[in-house]
Design an enzyme around this catalytic site. Sequence first.
Site, PDB file in Angstrom:
ATOM      1  N   LYS A  76     -25.136  10.019  35.639  1.00  0.00           N
ATOM      2  CA  LYS A  76     -23.726   9.741  35.945  1.00  0.00           C
ATOM      3  C   LYS A  76     -22.845  10.411  34.892  1.00  0.00           C
ATOM      4  O   LYS A  76     -23.202  10.412  33.704  1.00  0.00           O
ATOM      5  CB  LYS A  76     -23.543   8.216  35.945  1.00  0.00           C
ATOM      6  CG  LYS A  76     -22.214   7.699  36.434  1.00  0.00           C
ATOM      7  CD  LYS A  76     -22.250   6.160  36.516  1.00  0.00           C
ATOM      8  CE  LYS A  76     -20.942   5.540  36.917  1.00  0.00           C
ATOM      9  NZ  LYS A  76     -21.008   4.064  37.016  1.00  0.00           N
ATOM     10  N   SER A 151     -19.414   2.013  41.313  1.00  0.00           N
ATOM     11  CA  SER A 151     -18.915   3.304  40.957  1.00  0.00           C
ATOM     12  C   SER A 151     -20.005   4.376  40.829  1.00  0.00           C
ATOM     13  O   SER A 151     -19.682   5.564  40.817  1.00  0.00           O
ATOM     14  CB  SER A 151     -18.177   3.209  39.604  1.00  0.00           C
ATOM     15  OG  SER A 151     -19.060   2.806  38.583  1.00  0.00           O
ATOM     16  N   SER A 175     -21.933  -1.807  39.706  1.00  0.00           N
ATOM     17  CA  SER A 175     -21.943  -0.384  40.042  1.00  0.00           C
ATOM     18  C   SER A 175     -23.289   0.298  40.140  1.00  0.00           C
ATOM     19  O   SER A 175     -23.358   1.447  40.581  1.00  0.00           O
ATOM     20  CB  SER A 175     -21.085   0.392  39.056  1.00  0.00           C
ATOM     21  OG  SER A 175     -19.748   0.241  39.411  1.00  0.00           O
TER      22      SER A 175
HETATM   23  N1  GLN Z   1     -16.417  -2.451  41.410  1.00  0.00           N
HETATM   24  C1  GLN Z   1     -16.295  -3.000  40.112  1.00  0.00           C
HETATM   25  C2  GLN Z   1     -15.044  -2.494  39.439  1.00  0.00           C
HETATM   26  O1  GLN Z   1     -14.363  -1.753  40.050  1.00  0.00           O
HETATM   27  C3  GLN Z   1     -17.511  -2.691  39.296  1.00  0.00           C
HETATM   28  C4  GLN Z   1     -17.494  -1.368  38.685  1.00  0.00           C
HETATM   29  C5  GLN Z   1     -18.680  -1.104  37.801  1.00  0.00           C
HETATM   30  O2  GLN Z   1     -19.648  -1.843  37.792  1.00  0.00           O
HETATM   31  N2  GLN Z   1     -18.546  -0.066  36.998  1.00  0.00           N
HETATM   32  O3  GLN Z   1     -14.733  -2.817  38.350  1.00  0.00           O
END
Ligand code: GLN
Length: 487
Positions: A76, A151, A175
């Site tokens: 990532k 994400s 995420s």
């Molecule tokens: N969807 C969650 C957020 O927007 C989790 C994101 C993540 O785990 N990086 O914060």
Amino acid sequence: MTETVKQWLDALNSKQISARESVELVLKRVEITDDKIDALLNTRPQQALALADEIDTKRTNGESVGPLAGLPIAVKDLLCEKDIECTCASKILKGYFPPYNATVIEKLNNAGAIIVGRLNMDEFAMGSSTENSAFKQTKNPWDIERIPGGSSGGSAASVAARQFPLTIGTDTGGSIRQPAGLCGVTGLKPTYGRVSRYGLVAYASSLDQIGPLTLNAEDAAIALKVIAGHDSKDSTSADISVPDYMANLEGEINGMKIGVPKEYFKAGIDAEVNSAVKTALEHLQNLGAEVVEISLPHTDYAIATYYIVATAEASSNLARYDGIHYGARAKNTPSLADVYKKSRREGFGDEVIRRIILGTYVLSSGYYDAYYLKALKVRTLIKQDFDNAFEKVDAIVTPTSPTTAFKIGEKTDDPLQMYLSDIFTVSVNLAGLPGISIPCGFSKTNLPIGMQLLGKPFAEKTLLKLANAYQKATDFHTKRPAVCGIQ
Ligand code: GLN
């Protein structure tokens, strides 16, 4: 067919395939699939092939090589690699070349893994659909009109499309698990502190964890062994020895107690998701596990608590991007204040700005007590819910997400709807626990459904064992989306 980490390592170790051929093979797979799914932000063939040749020479000379020697992987775009651009899918970090490696990168390099490319994501890991990337929209390999989750959407889509056997993602509120669930792959979020966060660009430091996305639990076990462990460069990393996850993988799950939180199966959950997870629970029962109902009474407060804590920490962490220290700087700025303002306005996307504003608000004097401090107290209650539950059970099973993958654009105008899709994943980060999402079915329209297994702190080996037992008895994790083509 070389697809899983295990298959790949067996082929490499028995010299059926060289490291060079491995890299060439993934590049071919990327070429076939990535114009359809856009999982990758970039690849670096020359560098990867040069590394592969070094590994092949070592093997030919009988020198010792690491446990992942020759395995092509992708990471990532928020893990720092020395002299390689790291953008976090944000315009503000365009042109940022870190001067050092993240600990996880160091460990993967030392193990002989070959990093071939960097994966798309929501900007600064803020999002649930990868729609917040400043650069491209990753698509779900099972239906390219749908989001891959987020994400770590690039990380999940890439594994699902069989581009790479292993990708690295991060999980602040789901995420790793949520995109794994929506793309039909296995995603492991380790216990907070299990994997060093040094060199991970911070979103919400008390919640962020790095973990692997793979095709099955066995591969996740192999990967976790490599990346886990104490690191003096991360004061929140735990000084606890790393077990041999592979040695603990097989064996009976007979007598294991699994808790099913009643609060997670209420209205709002898609009927097909509900029934797939219920069927999976029956399966686990048939394998000898005992399933009991439990209660996590503060579940209703998890989303609100998470979005206060995460945005508060984000507003502080993202204050460092000022157009001066890192990446991109706006032009035509007569004063220093203009440099800050214009660079941030031009560099950050709308969702990131929304969260910085929200986070600044909940931390500001007068509101700190009402929001941030209160959220920290609720966070403790949420953690206590899990502590109480784990006095009675060895693991907890829930759906990973309330629905299957939604359409691209469906929720972009309504951030609250988007936040609600994280309902089953955020509590785990607030409590610092490990969780794994594994495929447990498909909808009638052939979209993957994920099941989430949660464990006690540092009980990754229990989760991997359970997940492995389930995967030995089912074949959802072996299904390939049509986008892979015939290779
Ligand atoms: N969807 C969650 C957020 O927007 C989790 C994101 C993540 O785990 N990086 O914060």
